[in-house]
Design a protein around this motif. Structure first.
Motif, PDB file in Angstrom:
ATOM      1  N   GLU A  49      25.638   8.699 -44.853  1.00  0.00           N
ATOM      2  CA  GLU A  49      26.934   9.152 -45.417  1.00  0.00           C
ATOM      3  C   GLU A  49      27.378  10.288 -44.950  1.00  0.00           C
ATOM      4  O   GLU A  49      28.521  10.539 -45.302  1.00  0.00           O
ATOM      5  CB  GLU A  49      26.304   9.161 -46.849  1.00  0.00           C
ATOM      6  N   GLU A  50      26.861  11.182 -43.960  1.00  0.00           N
ATOM      7  CA  GLU A  50      27.116  12.156 -43.505  1.00  0.00           C
ATOM      8  C   GLU A  50      27.641  12.163 -41.954  1.00  0.00           C
ATOM      9  O   GLU A  50      28.393  13.274 -41.562  1.00  0.00           O
ATOM     10  CB  GLU A  50      26.295  13.585 -43.748  1.00  0.00           C
ATOM     11  N   ALA A  67      30.281  10.726 -40.220  1.00  0.00           N
ATOM     12  CA  ALA A  67      31.491  10.781 -39.766  1.00  0.00           C
ATOM     13  C   ALA A  67      31.739  12.210 -40.263  1.00  0.00           C
ATOM     14  O   ALA A  67      32.713  12.582 -39.080  1.00  0.00           O
ATOM     15  CB  ALA A  67      32.246   9.836 -40.787  1.00  0.00           C
ATOM     16  N   GLU A  68      31.609  12.694 -41.265  1.00  0.00           N
ATOM     17  CA  GLU A  68      32.011  14.373 -41.361  1.00  0.00           C
ATOM     18  C   GLU A  68      31.651  15.100 -40.320  1.00  0.00           C
ATOM     19  O   GLU A  68      32.366  15.989 -39.729  1.00  0.00           O
ATOM     20  CB  GLU A  68      31.625  14.701 -42.846  1.00  0.00           C
ATOM     21  N   TYR A 110      33.568  14.434 -37.003  1.00  0.00           N
ATOM     22  CA  TYR A 110      34.788  15.006 -37.240  1.00  0.00           C
ATOM     23  C   TYR A 110      34.829  16.604 -36.743  1.00  0.00           C
ATOM     24  O   TYR A 110      35.589  16.989 -36.079  1.00  0.00           O
ATOM     25  CB  TYR A 110      35.471  14.992 -38.459  1.00  0.00           C
ATOM     26  N   GLY A 166      29.013   5.685 -39.221  1.00  0.00           N
ATOM     27  CA  GLY A 166      29.803   5.798 -40.373  1.00  0.00           C
ATOM     28  C   GLY A 166      29.456   4.778 -41.420  1.00  0.00           C
ATOM     29  O   GLY A 166      28.910   3.741 -41.020  1.00  0.00           O
ATOM     30  N   CYS A 214      31.908   2.845 -42.985  1.00  0.00           N
ATOM     31  CA  CYS A 214      32.897   1.735 -42.901  1.00  0.00           C
ATOM     32  C   CYS A 214      33.785   1.863 -41.562  1.00  0.00           C
ATOM     33  O   CYS A 214      33.593   3.001 -41.012  1.00  0.00           O
ATOM     34  CB  CYS A 214      33.999   1.936 -44.087  1.00  0.00           C
ATOM     35  N   GLU A 218      36.717   2.232 -41.299  1.00  0.00           N
ATOM     36  CA  GLU A 218      37.825   3.426 -41.071  1.00  0.00           C
ATOM     37  C   GLU A 218      37.346   4.618 -40.564  1.00  0.00           C
ATOM     38  O   GLU A 218      38.015   5.439 -39.965  1.00  0.00           O
ATOM     39  CB  GLU A 218      38.438   3.598 -42.732  1.00  0.00           C
ATOM     40  N   GLU A 219      35.883   5.165 -41.000  1.00  0.00           N
ATOM     41  CA  GLU A 219      35.418   6.238 -40.683  1.00  0.00           C
ATOM     42  C   GLU A 219      35.277   6.196 -39.019  1.00  0.00           C
ATOM     43  O   GLU A 219      35.642   7.025 -38.302  1.00  0.00           O
ATOM     44  CB  GLU A 219      34.365   6.454 -41.263  1.00  0.00           C
ATOM     45  N   LYS A 240      38.544   6.648 -37.379  1.00  0.00           N
ATOM     46  CA  LYS A 240      38.796   8.089 -37.452  1.00  0.00           C
ATOM     47  C   LYS A 240      38.351   8.871 -36.251  1.00  0.00           C
ATOM     48  O   LYS A 240      38.689   9.760 -35.802  1.00  0.00           O
ATOM     49  CB  LYS A 240      38.711   8.708 -38.729  1.00  0.00           C
ATOM     50  N   ILE A 241      36.832   8.510 -36.194  1.00  0.00           N
ATOM     51  CA  ILE A 241      36.210   9.251 -35.232  1.00  0.00           C
ATOM     52  C   ILE A 241      36.681   9.000 -33.806  1.00  0.00           C
ATOM     53  O   ILE A 241      36.906  10.075 -32.926  1.00  0.00           O
ATOM     54  CB  ILE A 241      34.811   8.919 -35.257  1.00  0.00           C
TER      55      ILE A 241
END
Length: 283
Positions: A62-63, A65-66, A69, A86, A88, A90-91, A94-95
């Protein structure tokens, strides 16, 4: 996973720093590995000027992707990101968008199993993959993975079953035309508990898959060439059935490195550090 990476990095005689978050978990890590941990998380580390060229991210799903980033925005140019990268698509998009010229590798370490390396050679010798089948049944009987957060449990196919999915398409090609079906549910995974599908890949190989999280079973992969059926069950091992025979024969594998460390992790990490990973899953 972070402790497994420490074992590999120490064996490779690599200089590195470990960044952790909470004091209690960092202390436990230090006791287990003998390595000093910089506490306070990646935000604090970057604020203190710690921005490496390369980084390995081994935090909770759950962490992922953040943390990715922040590292990419700070200027890291090569990132080994624990699978699945990630929670999903979408994550992951974004990466990739924030990576710019950086290289991001999702750490699907089963690509680096010695069994997989041996299978790639067999497939090459036989002229390629004609078809394959993989099973995504979770074991044992999809007991609720209480060690992870609810948000991860609800995406368990991506967080866990994607390991065997990635290996199958790594060997057989990318799917270009396919259909899938699902049914059933579990209290902690209400979307579905049964999975099936079939299609064709960009190499022309046909494929099928199945999984039933409410029935007995385990991960498995069978790859068919003109001459042999290559069987991964469990994935760390290899057996073959040759054309004209029903006998299933174990394939000798030089897998000592996968016994000394978490399977696939040593070769994955070594290849990442040397920038010579031709089988990596890149974003």
């Amino acid at each position: 996973m972070a402790r497994d990476y420490v074992s590999v990095l120490d064996s490779l005689n690599v200089d590195y720093e470990v960044v952790g978050r909470g004091k209690d978990s960092s202390t436990a890590f230090e006791v287990a590995t003998g390595r000093t941990v910089l506490t306070g998380g990646i935000t604090r580390a970057i604020g203190n000027g710690i921005v490496p060229d390369r980084a390995i991210v081994a935090v909770g799903v759950e962490e992922l992707a953040e943390v990715a980033y922040e590292l990419l925005d700070a200027g890291v140019t090569r990132l080994l990101l624990e699978k699945p990268g990630g929670l999903c698509s979408e994550e992951l998009v974004k990466i990739r968008g924030r990576a710019s010229s950086a290289e991001v590798i999702v750490a699907y370490n089963r690509r680096h199993y010695m069994s997989t390396s041996t299978a790639r050679q067999i497939i090459s010798d036989d002229g390629g993959v004609r078809s394959f089948f993989f099973e995504v049944t979770e074991w044992p009987n999809a007991t609720e993975p209480e060690q992870v957060k609810s948000s991860v449990r609800q995406r368990w196919f991506l967080a866990q079953s994607s390991h065997v999915v990635d290996l199958a398409f790594h060997l057989g090609g990318h799917p270009i035309n396919w259909a899938s079906w699902n049914g059933g549910s579990l209290p902690w995974h209400p979307e579905s508990s049964r999975f099936a599908g079939a299609g064709i890949t960009n190499t022309g190989a046909t494929f099928g898959f199945h999984g039933d999280w409410e029935a007995p079973g385990r991960w498995g992969l069978e790859v068919m060439t003109r001459s042999r059926r290559i069987i991964f069950r469990p994935l760390e091992t290899l057996q073959v059935m040759s054309i004209g025979s029903l006998e299933v024969v174990p394939v000798p594998i030089d897998d000592q490195i996968d016994r000394d460390f978490k399977p696939g992790l040593y070769e994955q990490t070594r290849s990442f550090l040397l920038e010579e990973d031709g089988v990596a899953c890149t974003l």
